[in-house]
Design a protein around this motif. Structure first.
Motif, PDB file in Angstrom:
ATOM      1  N   THR A 137      -5.973   5.856 -10.538  1.00 17.37           N
ATOM      2  CA  THR A 137      -7.057   4.893 -10.703  1.00 17.37           C
ATOM      3  C   THR A 137      -8.048   5.025  -9.551  1.00 17.37           C
ATOM      4  O   THR A 137      -7.744   5.615  -8.511  1.00 17.37           O
ATOM      5  CB  THR A 137      -6.502   3.459 -10.736  1.00 17.37           C
ATOM      6  N   ARG A 149      -9.222   5.504  -3.645  1.00 17.10           N
ATOM      7  CA  ARG A 149      -9.779   4.975  -2.404  1.00 17.10           C
ATOM      8  C   ARG A 149      -8.698   4.818  -1.341  1.00 17.10           C
ATOM      9  O   ARG A 149      -8.919   5.124  -0.159  1.00 17.10           O
ATOM     10  CB  ARG A 149     -10.472   3.640  -2.669  1.00 17.10           C
ATOM     11  N   LEU A 150      -7.512   4.352  -1.759  1.00 23.11           N
ATOM     12  CA  LEU A 150      -6.407   4.210  -0.808  1.00 23.11           C
ATOM     13  C   LEU A 150      -5.987   5.571  -0.249  1.00 23.11           C
ATOM     14  O   LEU A 150      -5.751   5.720   0.958  1.00 23.11           O
ATOM     15  CB  LEU A 150      -5.215   3.526  -1.479  1.00 23.11           C
ATOM     16  N   ASP A 172       0.868  -1.178   0.000  1.00 18.50           N
ATOM     17  CA  ASP A 172       0.000   0.000   0.000  1.00 18.50           C
ATOM     18  C   ASP A 172       0.909   1.234   0.000  1.00 18.50           C
ATOM     19  O   ASP A 172       1.302   1.713   1.063  1.00 18.50           O
ATOM     20  CB  ASP A 172      -0.916   0.009   1.215  1.00 18.50           C
ATOM     21  N   HIS A 230      -8.877   2.683  -7.620  1.00 19.19           N
ATOM     22  CA  HIS A 230      -8.279   1.959  -6.487  1.00 19.19           C
ATOM     23  C   HIS A 230      -7.350   2.864  -5.701  1.00 19.19           C
ATOM     24  O   HIS A 230      -7.411   2.911  -4.457  1.00 19.19           O
ATOM     25  CB  HIS A 230      -7.520   0.740  -7.015  1.00 19.19           C
ATOM     26  N   VAL A 231      -6.500   3.601  -6.424  1.00 17.80           N
ATOM     27  CA  VAL A 231      -5.565   4.503  -5.757  1.00 17.80           C
ATOM     28  C   VAL A 231      -6.320   5.614  -5.032  1.00 17.80           C
ATOM     29  O   VAL A 231      -5.974   5.986  -3.901  1.00 17.80           O
ATOM     30  CB  VAL A 231      -4.563   5.095  -6.768  1.00 17.80           C
TER      31      VAL A 231
END
Length: 383
Positions: A122, A127-128, A93, A124-125
């Motif tokens: 992205t 959200r991280l 992460d 996904h990124v």
């Protein structure tokens, strides 16, 4: 370092960015758009398909967080002095590494801008990022912060744009002798791309578009090639690229005797671009340009065959598209200023008759009339 611009140019860009950050009350900004990193530092890579970010602080400090394959890439192509590497590993992460970096920069509780709207970010990124940093500081969507600064080009940038336009012309020069009945799309495409690369140009940010017959109505690249018929139509959209700065062109060429419908559509496209030239200047907006396009199409009974845009800003771009965010569409309030590089196109695809007509070229705006950058002009191409 292999930089395309002087250090003074890069320092001026950094000064403009930090001034914009102060105006937005940002303590730092996380750049994820490769175009932003390139414009600011010269950093040149396609590694943005993985997680990486350039942290810029309000005092002008910069730290790149990236993967090990891009360490030497950044050192060789950019003026970034501080580079940190996150480690590829199972369940990695990298946003944890980012939070630690921001903490080391004393940014706990800071107001931090994030470039969300980019191909380098992205879902996904995103959200991280939000999960890691939502309690660390105040996150602000700063997607347009750098892109707005990039709209008006410096003299050094304009020099690359003019080189790109000459490369686009060279590509058409290479294609024209090959466009004839029995010719292969593959040979035409290869000649055009070779003309750019052999003269020192770059790969474009997206593939050249080529399509004939029914495929001439397509507006995107697709796999597959065909041979030209005795009576045919060929659509080409391509760009020269110099130091990643693009100058695009678009043409639909009739093979054999043009049909009456093709002639009618060509006249409509040419007249529309000529009308757009009258408003492609300071004092008007990107939305005004589209309004002219829509009116001209409506008056010619072509409203159902047109698109909902008629061009966009160009500049230094990376995959997957050479289009910048500012487009000519309804209601766009972006003001036109001098020294913008703008691609104007009129696309008419008549699926009822099977006829296509596309016409487009890149302009440099001035204090008055826009300057077309191609020597071909808007004349129909006679084979």
């Amino acid at each position: 370092m292999a930089l395309h611009f002087t250090q003074d140019e890069y320092e001026a860009r950094l000064g403009r960015l930090t001034a914009a950050m102060r105006a937005e009350k940002l303590d730092a900004v996380l750049l994820f758009a490769q175009e932003s990193m390139y414009w600011l530092t010269g950093y040149d890579t396609f590694g943005f398909c993985f997680f990486q970010t350039l942290v810029v602080t309000a005092d002008g400090g910069m730290v790149l967080l990236t993967r090990s394959p891009d360490l030497r890439q950044a050192r060789h192509t950019s003026n970034i002095e501080t580079i940190q590497i996150w480690i590829d590993r199972a369940n990695a992460d990298p946003t944890m590494d980012l939070k630690n970096l921001l903490s080391d920069l004393d940014l706990l509780g800071a107001r931090i801008g994030v470039e969300y709207d980019t191909h380098g970010m992205t879902g996904h990124v995103a959200r991280l990022i939000d999960n890691q940093l939502s309690t660390f500081g105040t996150l602000v969507d700063a997607s347009s912060l750098v892109s707005r600064l990039r709209l008006v080009k410096s003299p050094a940038e304009i020099a690359h744009i003019e080189t790109a336009a000459a490369l686009a012309d060279a590509a058409l020069d290479a294609a024209l002798p090959l466009i004839r009945p029995g010719a292969g799309e593959a040979d035409i495409l290869a000649a055009m791309q070779a003309a750019v690369l052999s003269r020192g140009g770059d790969y474009p940010a997206n593939p050249f578009v080529i399509g004939s017959g029914a495929d001439a109505l397509l507006i995107r690249y697709k796999s597959g090639r065909r041979m030209l018929d005795t009576q045919d139509q060929l659509t080409l959209e391509w760009a020269g690229a110099s130091a990643h700065y693009h100058a695009a062109m678009m043409r639909t060429i009739a093979i054999g005797t043009p049909s009456n419908r093709q002639r009618e559509l060509y006249s409509a496209c040419r007249e529309t671009i000529q009308a757009i030239e009258m408003v492609l200047r300071p004092g008007h907006t990107f939305g005004t340009v589209f309004d002219v396009h829509a009116r001209m199409m409506e008056e010619r009974g072509l409203a159902k065959h047109r698109l909902n845009t008629c061009g966009y800003s160009l500049g230094a771009r990376f995959a997957p598209s050479w289009m910048e965010h500012q487009m000519f569409h309804a209601g766009n309030p972006q003001e036109i200023a001098a020294d913008m590089s703008l691609f104007v196109h009129v696309i008419v695809v008549d699926s009822d008759s099977g006829a296509a007509m596309m016409l487009g070229q890149t302009y440099l705006t001035t204090g008055d009339s826009p300057r077309p950058l191609s020597r071909f002009g808007l004349d129909a191409i006679a084979l």
